[in-house]
Design a protein around this motif. Structure first.
Motif, PDB file in Angstrom:
ATOM      1  N   GLY A 169      -5.717 -25.896  86.021  1.00  0.00           N
ATOM      2  CA  GLY A 169      -6.087 -27.309  86.346  1.00  0.00           C
ATOM      3  C   GLY A 169      -6.854 -27.899  85.691  1.00  0.00           C
ATOM      4  O   GLY A 169      -7.038 -29.081  85.727  1.00  0.00           O
ATOM      5  N   CYS A 170      -7.643 -27.248  84.673  1.00  0.00           N
ATOM      6  CA  CYS A 170      -8.582 -27.871  83.980  1.00  0.00           C
ATOM      7  C   CYS A 170      -7.873 -28.661  82.972  1.00  0.00           C
ATOM      8  O   CYS A 170      -7.265 -28.050  81.990  1.00  0.00           O
ATOM      9  CB  CYS A 170      -9.460 -26.790  83.379  1.00  0.00           C
ATOM     10  SG  CYS A 170     -10.500 -25.703  84.421  1.00  0.00           S
ATOM     11  N   THR A 171      -8.240 -29.961  82.644  1.00  0.00           N
ATOM     12  CA  THR A 171      -7.665 -30.756  81.722  1.00  0.00           C
ATOM     13  C   THR A 171      -8.371 -30.914  80.422  1.00  0.00           C
ATOM     14  O   THR A 171      -9.370 -30.138  80.269  1.00  0.00           O
ATOM     15  CB  THR A 171      -7.586 -32.130  82.322  1.00  0.00           C
ATOM     16  OG1 THR A 171      -8.992 -32.546  82.567  1.00  0.00           O
ATOM     17  CG2 THR A 171      -7.088 -32.438  83.723  1.00  0.00           C
ATOM     18  N   THR A 172      -7.889 -31.457  79.515  1.00  0.00           N
ATOM     19  CA  THR A 172      -8.541 -31.741  78.226  1.00  0.00           C
ATOM     20  C   THR A 172      -9.969 -32.530  78.627  1.00  0.00           C
ATOM     21  O   THR A 172     -11.058 -32.183  77.873  1.00  0.00           O
ATOM     22  CB  THR A 172      -7.593 -32.664  77.305  1.00  0.00           C
ATOM     23  OG1 THR A 172      -6.456 -31.906  76.752  1.00  0.00           O
ATOM     24  CG2 THR A 172      -8.549 -33.066  75.881  1.00  0.00           C
ATOM     25  N   GLY A 173      -9.922 -33.312  79.542  1.00  0.00           N
ATOM     26  CA  GLY A 173     -11.290 -34.041  79.871  1.00  0.00           C
ATOM     27  C   GLY A 173     -12.305 -33.103  80.340  1.00  0.00           C
ATOM     28  O   GLY A 173     -13.535 -33.235  79.988  1.00  0.00           O
ATOM     29  N   ASN A 174     -11.695 -32.144  81.262  1.00  0.00           N
ATOM     30  CA  ASN A 174     -12.572 -31.205  81.891  1.00  0.00           C
ATOM     31  C   ASN A 174     -13.394 -30.266  80.569  1.00  0.00           C
ATOM     32  O   ASN A 174     -14.274 -29.869  80.830  1.00  0.00           O
ATOM     33  CB  ASN A 174     -11.770 -30.295  82.875  1.00  0.00           C
ATOM     34  CG  ASN A 174     -11.572 -31.193  84.131  1.00  0.00           C
ATOM     35  OD1 ASN A 174     -10.263 -30.919  84.593  1.00  0.00           O
ATOM     36  ND2 ASN A 174     -12.268 -32.052  84.539  1.00  0.00           N
ATOM     37  N   THR A 175     -12.335 -29.918  79.792  1.00  0.00           N
ATOM     38  CA  THR A 175     -12.685 -29.176  78.550  1.00  0.00           C
ATOM     39  C   THR A 175     -13.709 -29.777  77.698  1.00  0.00           C
ATOM     40  O   THR A 175     -14.932 -29.224  77.324  1.00  0.00           O
ATOM     41  CB  THR A 175     -11.655 -28.705  77.741  1.00  0.00           C
ATOM     42  OG1 THR A 175     -10.493 -28.348  78.609  1.00  0.00           O
ATOM     43  CG2 THR A 175     -11.732 -27.673  76.580  1.00  0.00           C
ATOM     44  N   ILE A 176     -13.616 -31.006  77.781  1.00  0.00           N
ATOM     45  CA  ILE A 176     -14.588 -31.991  76.789  1.00  0.00           C
ATOM     46  C   ILE A 176     -15.873 -32.018  77.714  1.00  0.00           C
ATOM     47  O   ILE A 176     -16.994 -31.759  77.186  1.00  0.00           O
ATOM     48  CB  ILE A 176     -14.100 -33.414  76.809  1.00  0.00           C
ATOM     49  CG1 ILE A 176     -13.150 -33.275  75.809  1.00  0.00           C
ATOM     50  CG2 ILE A 176     -15.384 -34.235  76.042  1.00  0.00           C
ATOM     51  CD1 ILE A 176     -12.391 -34.867  75.911  1.00  0.00           C
ATOM     52  N   HIS A 177     -15.942 -31.964  78.995  1.00  0.00           N
ATOM     53  CA  HIS A 177     -17.112 -31.732  79.953  1.00  0.00           C
ATOM     54  C   HIS A 177     -17.945 -30.401  79.721  1.00  0.00           C
ATOM     55  O   HIS A 177     -18.891 -30.244  79.501  1.00  0.00           O
ATOM     56  CB  HIS A 177     -16.800 -31.726  81.241  1.00  0.00           C
ATOM     57  CG  HIS A 177     -17.821 -31.703  82.254  1.00  0.00           C
ATOM     58  ND1 HIS A 177     -18.517 -32.642  82.978  1.00  0.00           N
ATOM     59  CD2 HIS A 177     -18.458 -30.529  82.885  1.00  0.00           C
ATOM     60  CE1 HIS A 177     -19.374 -32.274  83.572  1.00  0.00           C
ATOM     61  NE2 HIS A 177     -19.189 -30.697  83.702  1.00  0.00           N
ATOM     62  N   GLU A 178     -17.038 -29.093  79.663  1.00  0.00           N
ATOM     63  CA  GLU A 178     -17.637 -27.950  79.562  1.00  0.00           C
ATOM     64  C   GLU A 178     -18.257 -27.687  78.242  1.00  0.00           C
ATOM     65  O   GLU A 178     -19.095 -27.015  78.098  1.00  0.00           O
ATOM     66  CB  GLU A 178     -16.494 -26.922  79.889  1.00  0.00           C
ATOM     67  CG  GLU A 178     -15.756 -26.818  81.226  1.00  0.00           C
ATOM     68  CD  GLU A 178     -17.037 -26.829  82.443  1.00  0.00           C
ATOM     69  OE1 GLU A 178     -18.147 -26.254  82.249  1.00  0.00           O
ATOM     70  OE2 GLU A 178     -16.811 -27.369  83.713  1.00  0.00           O
ATOM     71  N   ILE A 179     -17.565 -28.349  77.120  1.00  0.00           N
ATOM     72  CA  ILE A 179     -18.223 -28.061  75.928  1.00  0.00           C
ATOM     73  C   ILE A 179     -19.520 -28.761  75.801  1.00  0.00           C
ATOM     74  O   ILE A 179     -20.393 -28.286  75.301  1.00  0.00           O
ATOM     75  CB  ILE A 179     -17.128 -28.742  74.760  1.00  0.00           C
ATOM     76  CG1 ILE A 179     -16.057 -27.822  74.476  1.00  0.00           C
ATOM     77  CG2 ILE A 179     -17.944 -28.859  73.619  1.00  0.00           C
ATOM     78  CD1 ILE A 179     -14.815 -28.456  73.735  1.00  0.00           C
ATOM     79  N   GLY A 180     -19.459 -30.043  76.662  1.00  0.00           N
ATOM     80  CA  GLY A 180     -20.935 -30.713  76.790  1.00  0.00           C
ATOM     81  C   GLY A 180     -21.986 -29.547  77.288  1.00  0.00           C
ATOM     82  O   GLY A 180     -23.229 -29.600  76.691  1.00  0.00           O
TER      83      GLY A 180
END
Length: 277
Positions: A169-180
């Motif tokens: 369920g982790c989206t591209t947006g969530n992935t951008i967040h986690e990279i942050g």
């Protein structure tokens, strides 16, 4: 240009954090219909719907869930971070927590489905910031994107191999967040100066999630904030994040609510990273 103030975790022994979950504590169904419609983006959790007993370390409070040390829901702390030795100064933290030359080496686990979430997130970061992502060959320090119970990451470069965990369920947006987080960013609502901009309504926060709203300095960590609090930051919770009753957990100082966004880095996000790196 509006700049955002980021909360950069600065620990002398390195930085650690965890990934987001496939479920969310956004109580969309309980919120008013007009609010629920705009609260589609989900808050990251390492272990969705799971909490653990509060643990107190030399640097503050975290939770222990499934044998891991979890800060703010999706940040995984290393053992050396919860029991540090030596002085914990900002300069030491800045040096050890940042990726040298703003280059992040990475691998993607073959078992991770929908790998375009990772490649699209990396492309987004490289389009709007000076941070570069390079496939790892033999480099000692690198990130591996892999399957996880939720969305989570270490915070900053911790040394050796570290992980960004992504549930289905982790989206591209969530992935951008986690990279942050992997680059060294805390959640925006934990800034030291956040009380100038927001009200934290503790009476509406789900039991066990109160620590997600604590200032990082209160938790015992030192860092630097950049610019003004950015309500549009991809690192910011929404007004109804982790609500127990459909009422807001965070409002602006005038009592109004705001939406969570997990689509893209804001202009403030980009400006803050430029200052950091």
């Amino acid at each position: 240009m509006k700049t955002t103030r980021f909360s950069l975790l600065m620990l002398g022994l390195g930085l650690g954090m965890t990934a987001f979950s496939s479920c969310s504590k956004e109580q969309d169904a309980a919120a008013p219909a007009s609010t629920a419609a705009v609260q589609a983006a989900k808050v990251e959790e390492a272990y969705p719907s799971q909490t653990g007993p509060a643990q107190v370390s030399k640097l503050g409070v975290y939770q222990q869930i499934n044998g891991e040390n979890i800060l703010e829901g999706d940040i995984i702390l290393t053992a050396s971070q919860v029991n540090p030795t030596g002085p914990q100064t900002e300069s030491a933290g800045r040096n050890t927590g940042k990726w040298p030359s703003a280059v992040v080496y990475y691998t993607i686990d073959a078992a991770l489905p929908s790998q375009n979430r990772v490649t699209d997130a990396i492309t987004h970061w490289q389009t709007y910031t000076a941070v570069r992502f390079v496939p790892r060959t033999t480099q000692a320090n690198y990130v591996t994107f892999r399957v996880g119970s939720g969305c989570s990451s270490n915070i900053g470069m911790i040394g050796g191999r570290q992980y960004i965990n992504l549930a289905s369920g982790c989206t591209t947006g969530n992935t951008i967040h986690e990279i942050g987080h992997a680059l060294g960013l805390f959640h925006e609502q934990t800034r030291n100066d956040r009380d100038t901009y927001v009200n934290i309504l503790t009476q509406n926060i789900q039991s066990g999630y109160e620590n997600n709203f604590v200032k990082y300095s209160t938790s015992g960590y030192s860092g630097t904030d950049f610019g003004a609090l950015d309500f549009g930051s991809i690192m910011m919770y929404g007004s109804f994040s982790f609500s127990s009753n459909g009422q807001p957990t965070i409002t602006k100082k005038d009592g109004s609510t705001f939406n969570i966004q997990r689509s893209a880095l804001s202009a403030g996000d980009r400006a803050g990273i430029d200052i950091m790196y």
